[in-house]
Design a protein around this motif. Sequence first.
Motif, PDB file in Angstrom:
ATOM      1  N   THR A  30     -30.310  -4.237  13.412  1.00 23.33           N
ATOM      2  CA  THR A  30     -29.989  -3.692  14.726  1.00 23.33           C
ATOM      3  C   THR A  30     -31.267  -3.332  15.465  1.00 23.33           C
ATOM      4  O   THR A  30     -32.156  -2.684  14.922  1.00 23.33           O
ATOM      5  CB  THR A  30     -29.109  -2.446  14.570  1.00 23.33           C
ATOM      6  OG1 THR A  30     -27.943  -2.793  13.803  1.00 23.33           O
ATOM      7  CG2 THR A  30     -28.660  -1.943  15.931  1.00 23.33           C
ATOM      8  N   ASN A  32     -33.087  -2.296  19.477  1.00 22.60           N
ATOM      9  CA  ASN A  32     -33.063  -2.015  20.904  1.00 22.60           C
ATOM     10  C   ASN A  32     -34.087  -2.950  21.543  1.00 22.60           C
ATOM     11  O   ASN A  32     -35.146  -3.205  20.960  1.00 22.60           O
ATOM     12  CB  ASN A  32     -33.469  -0.569  21.201  1.00 22.60           C
ATOM     13  CG  ASN A  32     -32.435   0.455  20.775  1.00 22.60           C
ATOM     14  OD1 ASN A  32     -32.746   1.638  20.678  1.00 22.60           O
ATOM     15  ND2 ASN A  32     -31.202   0.041  20.514  1.00 22.60           N
ATOM     16  N   PHE A  51     -29.149  -1.691  24.510  1.00 24.33           N
ATOM     17  CA  PHE A  51     -28.888  -0.918  23.300  1.00 24.33           C
ATOM     18  C   PHE A  51     -27.696  -1.511  22.543  1.00 24.33           C
ATOM     19  O   PHE A  51     -27.750  -1.706  21.343  1.00 24.33           O
ATOM     20  CB  PHE A  51     -28.615   0.547  23.635  1.00 24.33           C
ATOM     21  CG  PHE A  51     -29.806   1.272  24.181  1.00 24.33           C
ATOM     22  CD1 PHE A  51     -29.648   2.369  25.022  1.00 24.33           C
ATOM     23  CD2 PHE A  51     -31.105   0.878  23.881  1.00 24.33           C
ATOM     24  CE1 PHE A  51     -30.746   3.042  25.528  1.00 24.33           C
ATOM     25  CE2 PHE A  51     -32.203   1.547  24.376  1.00 24.33           C
ATOM     26  CZ  PHE A  51     -32.018   2.633  25.211  1.00 24.33           C
ATOM     27  N   LYS A  94     -37.440  -2.504  19.345  1.00 19.81           N
ATOM     28  CA  LYS A  94     -37.439  -1.359  18.443  1.00 19.81           C
ATOM     29  C   LYS A  94     -36.382  -1.593  17.370  1.00 19.81           C
ATOM     30  O   LYS A  94     -35.215  -1.819  17.678  1.00 19.81           O
ATOM     31  CB  LYS A  94     -37.133  -0.079  19.203  1.00 19.81           C
ATOM     32  CG  LYS A  94     -37.091   1.156  18.314  1.00 19.81           C
ATOM     33  CD  LYS A  94     -37.036   2.444  19.115  1.00 19.81           C
ATOM     34  CE  LYS A  94     -35.753   2.614  19.866  1.00 19.81           C
ATOM     35  NZ  LYS A  94     -35.647   3.968  20.465  1.00 19.81           N
ATOM     36  N   LEU A  96     -33.993  -0.157  14.676  1.00 17.78           N
ATOM     37  CA  LEU A  96     -33.386   1.162  14.681  1.00 17.78           C
ATOM     38  C   LEU A  96     -33.416   1.872  13.341  1.00 17.78           C
ATOM     39  O   LEU A  96     -33.610   3.078  13.285  1.00 17.78           O
ATOM     40  CB  LEU A  96     -31.931   1.053  15.151  1.00 17.78           C
ATOM     41  CG  LEU A  96     -31.727   0.756  16.629  1.00 17.78           C
ATOM     42  CD1 LEU A  96     -30.277   0.960  17.009  1.00 17.78           C
ATOM     43  CD2 LEU A  96     -32.625   1.641  17.487  1.00 17.78           C
ATOM     44  N   TYR A  97     -33.236   1.171  12.263  1.00 14.48           N
ATOM     45  CA  TYR A  97     -32.976   1.875  11.016  1.00 14.48           C
ATOM     46  C   TYR A  97     -34.122   1.849  10.041  1.00 14.48           C
ATOM     47  O   TYR A  97     -34.009   2.238   8.911  1.00 14.48           O
ATOM     48  CB  TYR A  97     -31.691   1.350  10.376  1.00 14.48           C
ATOM     49  CG  TYR A  97     -30.518   1.606  11.279  1.00 14.48           C
ATOM     50  CD1 TYR A  97     -29.833   0.562  11.875  1.00 14.48           C
ATOM     51  CD2 TYR A  97     -30.117   2.905  11.575  1.00 14.48           C
ATOM     52  CE1 TYR A  97     -28.773   0.800  12.723  1.00 14.48           C
ATOM     53  CE2 TYR A  97     -29.065   3.148  12.432  1.00 14.48           C
ATOM     54  CZ  TYR A  97     -28.397   2.091  13.006  1.00 14.48           C
ATOM     55  OH  TYR A  97     -27.355   2.332  13.847  1.00 14.48           O
ATOM     56  N   GLY A 101     -38.700   3.805  14.186  1.00 20.10           N
ATOM     57  CA  GLY A 101     -38.313   3.759  15.593  1.00 20.10           C
ATOM     58  C   GLY A 101     -39.414   3.325  16.526  1.00 20.10           C
ATOM     59  O   GLY A 101     -39.304   3.487  17.742  1.00 20.10           O
TER      60      GLY A 101
ATOM     61  N   ARG B  99     -34.800   9.084  18.245  1.00 19.50           N
ATOM     62  CA  ARG B  99     -35.240   7.920  17.488  1.00 19.50           C
ATOM     63  C   ARG B  99     -34.485   6.659  17.893  1.00 19.50           C
ATOM     64  O   ARG B  99     -35.025   5.562  17.895  1.00 19.50           O
ATOM     65  CB  ARG B  99     -35.045   8.181  15.997  1.00 19.50           C
ATOM     66  CG  ARG B  99     -35.668   7.128  15.100  1.00 19.50           C
ATOM     67  CD  ARG B  99     -35.454   7.521  13.648  1.00 19.50           C
ATOM     68  NE  ARG B  99     -36.215   8.713  13.313  1.00 19.50           N
ATOM     69  CZ  ARG B  99     -37.457   8.704  12.853  1.00 19.50           C
ATOM     70  NH1 ARG B  99     -38.080   7.564  12.673  1.00 19.50           N
ATOM     71  NH2 ARG B  99     -38.084   9.824  12.572  1.00 19.50           N
ATOM     72  N   GLN B 100     -33.207   6.810  18.243  1.00 24.81           N
ATOM     73  CA  GLN B 100     -32.387   5.635  18.528  1.00 24.81           C
ATOM     74  C   GLN B 100     -31.908   5.622  19.967  1.00 24.81           C
ATOM     75  O   GLN B 100     -31.693   6.658  20.577  1.00 24.81           O
ATOM     76  CB  GLN B 100     -31.160   5.629  17.614  1.00 24.81           C
ATOM     77  CG  GLN B 100     -31.501   5.523  16.141  1.00 24.81           C
ATOM     78  CD  GLN B 100     -30.249   5.506  15.288  1.00 24.81           C
ATOM     79  OE1 GLN B 100     -29.167   5.220  15.789  1.00 24.81           O
ATOM     80  NE2 GLN B 100     -30.396   5.802  14.029  1.00 24.81           N
ATOM     81  N   ASN B 101     -31.713   4.419  20.467  1.00 19.75           N
ATOM     82  CA  ASN B 101     -31.053   4.204  21.756  1.00 19.75           C
ATOM     83  C   ASN B 101     -31.669   4.994  22.907  1.00 19.75           C
ATOM     84  O   ASN B 101     -30.959   5.558  23.742  1.00 19.75           O
ATOM     85  CB  ASN B 101     -29.559   4.512  21.651  1.00 19.75           C
ATOM     86  CG  ASN B 101     -28.859   3.548  20.714  1.00 19.75           C
ATOM     87  OD1 ASN B 101     -29.360   2.450  20.444  1.00 19.75           O
ATOM     88  ND2 ASN B 101     -27.723   3.934  20.212  1.00 19.75           N
TER      89      ASN B 101
END
Lengths: 115, 115
Positions: A30, A32, A51, A94, A96-97, A101, B99-101
């Motif tokens: 996943t 961004n 996103f 970016k 995500l996991y 980040g 950190r996300q989105n």
Amino acid sequence: AQSVSQHNHHVILSEAASLELGCNYSYGGTVNLFWYVQYPGQHLQLLLKYFSGDPLVKGIKGFEAEFIKSKFSFNLRKPSVQWSDTAEYFCAVKRLYNQGGKLIFGQGTELSVKP
Amino acid sequence: SAVISQKPSRDICQRGTSLTIQCQVDSQVTMMFWYRQQPGQSLTLIATANQGSEATYESGFVIDKFPISRPNLTFSTLTVSNMSPEDSSIYLCSVMKTRQNTEAFFGQGTRLTVV
């Protein structure tokens, strides 16, 4: 290795021409996705972002981008460019996991629009 | 959004000296990063500034050359140590609220020239 690739180093267009700038990234999972623009002498500004959801995203100044997951691509488009669009365009990804980040940038594409 | 103040905006330094760049954000942010943008090139991530612990450096960057501090959620410094002309570049602070989105915001940058 992680990478973000922008296909064109320098693009020269006449006003009213259509624009498409390619961006591909090399890792799954996943992500961004972003396009940033840097006008001459100015700092980086966000053009648009993805996103989740609709893979076709619209940004400022008439720009849009399409996320094609199967192709790991996030190409930037504008139907009719203006002289004021002359700038450097950066694709960024970016994860995500993992990777904390952080945002990884492509090499950049310099767009020159002739009046 | 986040408003980033970076100081100094530019400097000319003698080789062998060190320069500390400050990054102040107008609100608390989770992530802070330092990038380098060499003339005519894209942004390269130097490190992630971690609050209360050592920064996480990218391949090719080391703490002895680029010590980073982040004492709280709104402030960070990057020091460029024992400078050489090859360190001439724009150094950029970047932040993300979460950190996300979320998108990354960038400071105006510090244009460093080493003579």
